[in-house]
Motif scaffolding. Structure first.
Motif, mmCIF file in Angstrom:
data_model
loop_
_atom_site.group_PDB
_atom_site.id
_atom_site.type_symbol
_atom_site.label_atom_id
_atom_site.label_comp_id
_atom_site.label_asym_id
_atom_site.label_seq_id
_atom_site.Cartn_x
_atom_site.Cartn_y
_atom_site.Cartn_z
ATOM 1 N N VAL A 150 15.831 58.532 -97.760
ATOM 2 C CA VAL A 150 16.908 58.533 -96.839
ATOM 3 C C VAL A 150 16.936 57.453 -95.600
ATOM 4 C CG1 VAL A 150 18.172 59.667 -94.715
ATOM 5 C CG2 VAL A 150 17.506 60.933 -97.071
ATOM 6 N N ARG A 151 18.083 56.561 -95.583
ATOM 7 C CA ARG A 151 18.081 55.382 -94.836
ATOM 8 C C ARG A 151 18.328 55.840 -93.249
ATOM 9 N NH1 ARG A 151 21.502 51.335 -92.877
ATOM 10 N NH2 ARG A 151 23.328 52.358 -93.650
ATOM 11 N N PHE A 152 17.462 55.637 -92.508
ATOM 12 C CA PHE A 152 17.629 56.008 -91.109
ATOM 13 C C PHE A 152 18.224 54.604 -90.096
ATOM 14 C CE2 PHE A 152 15.510 59.658 -91.877
ATOM 15 C CZ PHE A 152 15.940 60.434 -91.063
ATOM 16 N N ILE A 153 18.990 54.922 -89.261
ATOM 17 C CA ILE A 153 19.647 53.615 -88.611
ATOM 18 C C ILE A 153 19.010 53.614 -87.216
ATOM 19 C CG2 ILE A 153 21.692 53.357 -90.140
ATOM 20 C CD1 ILE A 153 22.821 54.210 -87.248
ATOM 21 N N GLN A 154 18.391 54.916 -86.922
ATOM 22 C CA GLN A 154 17.567 54.942 -85.506
ATOM 23 C C GLN A 154 16.588 55.851 -85.995
ATOM 24 O OE1 GLN A 154 19.594 57.033 -82.035
ATOM 25 N NE2 GLN A 154 17.594 58.031 -82.079
ATOM 26 N N GLU A 155 15.513 55.327 -85.435
ATOM 27 C CA GLU A 155 14.103 56.029 -85.831
ATOM 28 C C GLU A 155 14.096 57.213 -84.653
ATOM 29 O OE1 GLU A 155 10.801 53.247 -85.998
ATOM 30 O OE2 GLU A 155 11.797 52.319 -87.970
ATOM 31 N N ASP A 212 22.050 57.839 -92.621
ATOM 32 C CA ASP A 212 23.141 57.505 -93.397
ATOM 33 C C ASP A 212 23.260 58.676 -94.320
ATOM 34 O OD1 ASP A 212 24.967 56.719 -95.294
ATOM 35 O OD2 ASP A 212 24.663 54.681 -95.255
ATOM 36 N N ASP A 213 24.357 59.331 -94.357
ATOM 37 C CA ASP A 213 24.291 60.698 -95.541
ATOM 38 C C ASP A 213 24.637 60.027 -96.716
ATOM 39 O OD1 ASP A 213 27.004 60.226 -95.303
ATOM 40 O OD2 ASP A 213 27.444 62.460 -94.784
ATOM 41 N N THR A 214 24.846 58.977 -96.855
ATOM 42 C CA THR A 214 25.366 58.280 -98.261
ATOM 43 C C THR A 214 26.933 58.480 -98.794
ATOM 44 O OG1 THR A 214 24.633 60.000 -99.760
ATOM 45 C CG2 THR A 214 22.710 58.391 -99.230
ATOM 46 N N CYS A 215 27.413 59.284 -97.802
ATOM 47 C CA CYS A 215 28.920 59.718 -98.471
ATOM 48 C C CYS A 215 29.708 59.290 -97.154
ATOM 49 C CB CYS A 215 29.027 61.213 -98.051
ATOM 50 S SG CYS A 215 27.720 62.066 -99.240
ATOM 51 N N GLY A 216 29.475 58.119 -96.389
ATOM 52 C CA GLY A 216 30.278 57.591 -95.551
ATOM 53 C C GLY A 216 30.056 57.829 -94.181
ATOM 54 N N ASN A 217 29.082 58.732 -93.629
ATOM 55 C CA ASN A 217 28.705 59.171 -92.343
ATOM 56 C C ASN A 217 27.387 58.954 -91.691
ATOM 57 O OD1 ASN A 217 31.442 60.863 -92.147
ATOM 58 N ND2 ASN A 217 30.120 61.858 -94.068
ATOM 59 N N LEU A 218 27.192 58.818 -90.367
ATOM 60 C CA LEU A 218 26.006 58.741 -89.817
ATOM 61 C C LEU A 218 25.976 60.241 -89.270
ATOM 62 C CD1 LEU A 218 26.350 55.434 -87.676
ATOM 63 C CD2 LEU A 218 25.206 56.064 -89.868
ATOM 64 N N ILE A 219 24.788 60.835 -89.415
ATOM 65 C CA ILE A 219 24.250 62.121 -89.153
ATOM 66 C C ILE A 219 23.000 61.913 -88.034
ATOM 67 C CG2 ILE A 219 23.628 64.361 -89.536
ATOM 68 C CD1 ILE A 219 26.593 63.708 -90.697
ATOM 69 N N GLN A 220 23.211 62.608 -86.923
ATOM 70 C CA GLN A 220 21.903 62.571 -85.967
ATOM 71 C C GLN A 220 21.328 64.050 -86.159
ATOM 72 O OE1 GLN A 220 22.416 61.267 -81.828
ATOM 73 N NE2 GLN A 220 22.583 63.308 -81.273
ATOM 74 N N ILE A 221 20.059 63.895 -86.173
ATOM 75 C CA ILE A 221 19.090 65.211 -85.950
ATOM 76 C C ILE A 221 18.465 65.164 -84.620
ATOM 77 C CG2 ILE A 221 18.737 65.398 -88.451
ATOM 78 C CD1 ILE A 221 16.017 64.150 -88.077
ATOM 79 N N ALA A 222 18.270 66.365 -84.088
ATOM 80 C CA ALA A 222 17.909 66.227 -82.714
ATOM 81 C C ALA A 222 16.983 67.439 -82.428
ATOM 82 C CB ALA A 222 18.827 66.505 -81.714
ATOM 83 N N THR A 223 15.980 67.629 -81.545
ATOM 84 C CA THR A 223 14.863 68.363 -81.446
ATOM 85 C C THR A 223 15.069 68.726 -79.627
ATOM 86 O OG1 THR A 223 13.365 67.921 -83.123
ATOM 87 C CG2 THR A 223 12.665 69.515 -81.195
ATOM 88 N N ARG A 255 30.473 51.608 -87.546
ATOM 89 C CA ARG A 255 30.383 50.201 -86.837
ATOM 90 C C ARG A 255 29.555 50.290 -85.386
ATOM 91 N NH1 ARG A 255 35.190 48.759 -87.951
ATOM 92 N NH2 ARG A 255 36.005 49.457 -85.882
ATOM 93 N N ASP A 256 29.927 51.379 -84.678
ATOM 94 C CA ASP A 256 29.569 51.411 -83.306
ATOM 95 C C ASP A 256 28.415 52.277 -83.237
ATOM 96 O OD1 ASP A 256 31.762 50.005 -82.567
ATOM 97 O OD2 ASP A 256 32.897 51.680 -81.795
ATOM 98 N N GLY A 257 27.910 52.733 -84.541
ATOM 99 C CA GLY A 257 26.496 53.480 -84.511
ATOM 100 C C GLY A 257 26.748 55.002 -84.050
ATOM 101 N N ILE A 258 27.975 55.624 -84.192
ATOM 102 C CA ILE A 258 27.978 56.915 -83.643
ATOM 103 C C ILE A 258 28.079 57.941 -84.586
ATOM 104 C CG2 ILE A 258 29.946 58.407 -82.427
ATOM 105 C CD1 ILE A 258 31.040 55.858 -81.190
ATOM 106 N N PRO A 259 27.254 59.054 -84.576
ATOM 107 C CA PRO A 259 27.103 59.977 -85.220
ATOM 108 C C PRO A 259 28.317 60.740 -85.609
ATOM 109 C CG PRO A 259 25.059 59.824 -84.227
ATOM 110 C CD PRO A 259 26.229 58.983 -83.482
ATOM 111 N N LEU A 260 28.527 61.123 -86.798
ATOM 112 C CA LEU A 260 29.895 62.157 -86.830
ATOM 113 C C LEU A 260 29.322 63.523 -86.635
ATOM 114 C CD1 LEU A 260 32.799 62.412 -87.733
ATOM 115 C CD2 LEU A 260 32.120 62.980 -90.118
ATOM 116 N N ALA A 261 28.299 64.055 -86.858
ATOM 117 C CA ALA A 261 27.795 65.289 -86.411
ATOM 118 C C ALA A 261 26.398 65.339 -86.037
ATOM 119 C CB ALA A 261 27.783 66.150 -87.929
#
Length: 131
Positions: free
Chosen positions: A98-103, A116-127, A73-79
């Motif tokens: 894959v559905r991104f909530i932040q480009e 969205d990892d389709t399993c209930g979590n938001l995941i962030q990728i970072a460089t 709800r708050d847009g916070i990634p779990l990992a």
């Protein structure tokens, strides 16, 4: 001391295994039955098969749903996962549905994106910049 194992709670372990291996590209390391329906199910990076494991942990504990719902709800990634190029990975994963909530977003020297990892979590990728 080093991090050996971390976890994400998942609604469906079989679905999570497909997503984390077939879409994200991780490799299954352990798949051990635990009880009647759950499994000790871990994946690793193919680049570091002996590295940190990600446990695809069943989300059955009553504290998990409100916790994950609040994070989503708050847009916070779990990992967060490190990638060589967030923009390239964003394009690759988007093409796979894959559905991104932040480009991709540049924040100083770091570029991130959140999906969205389709399993209930938001995941962030970072460089991060190479030092």
């Amino acid at each position: 001391m080093k991090i050996h194992l971390t976890s994400v709670f998942v609604d469906d372990q079989a679905k999570a295994l497909r997503f984390y291996t077939e879409i994200l590209g991780f490799v299954k390391k352990y798949d051990v039955p635990v009880g009647e329906t759950d499994r000790w199910l871990t994946v690793v990076s193919p680049a570091e098969p002996g590295g940190t494991e990600l446990l695809l942990e069943p989300s059955g504990h009553p504290a998990v749903k409100p916790y994950r719902d609040a994070l989503v709800r708050d847009g916070i990634p779990l990992a967060q996962f490190a990638v060589e190029d967030v923009r390239a990975e964003y394009e690759r994963l988007s093409a796979l549905g894959v559905r991104f909530i932040q480009e991709p977003l540049e924040m100083g020297l770091v570029t991130t994106a959140v999906f969205d990892d389709t399993c209930g979590n938001l995941i962030q990728i970072a460089t991060q910049p190479k030092v």
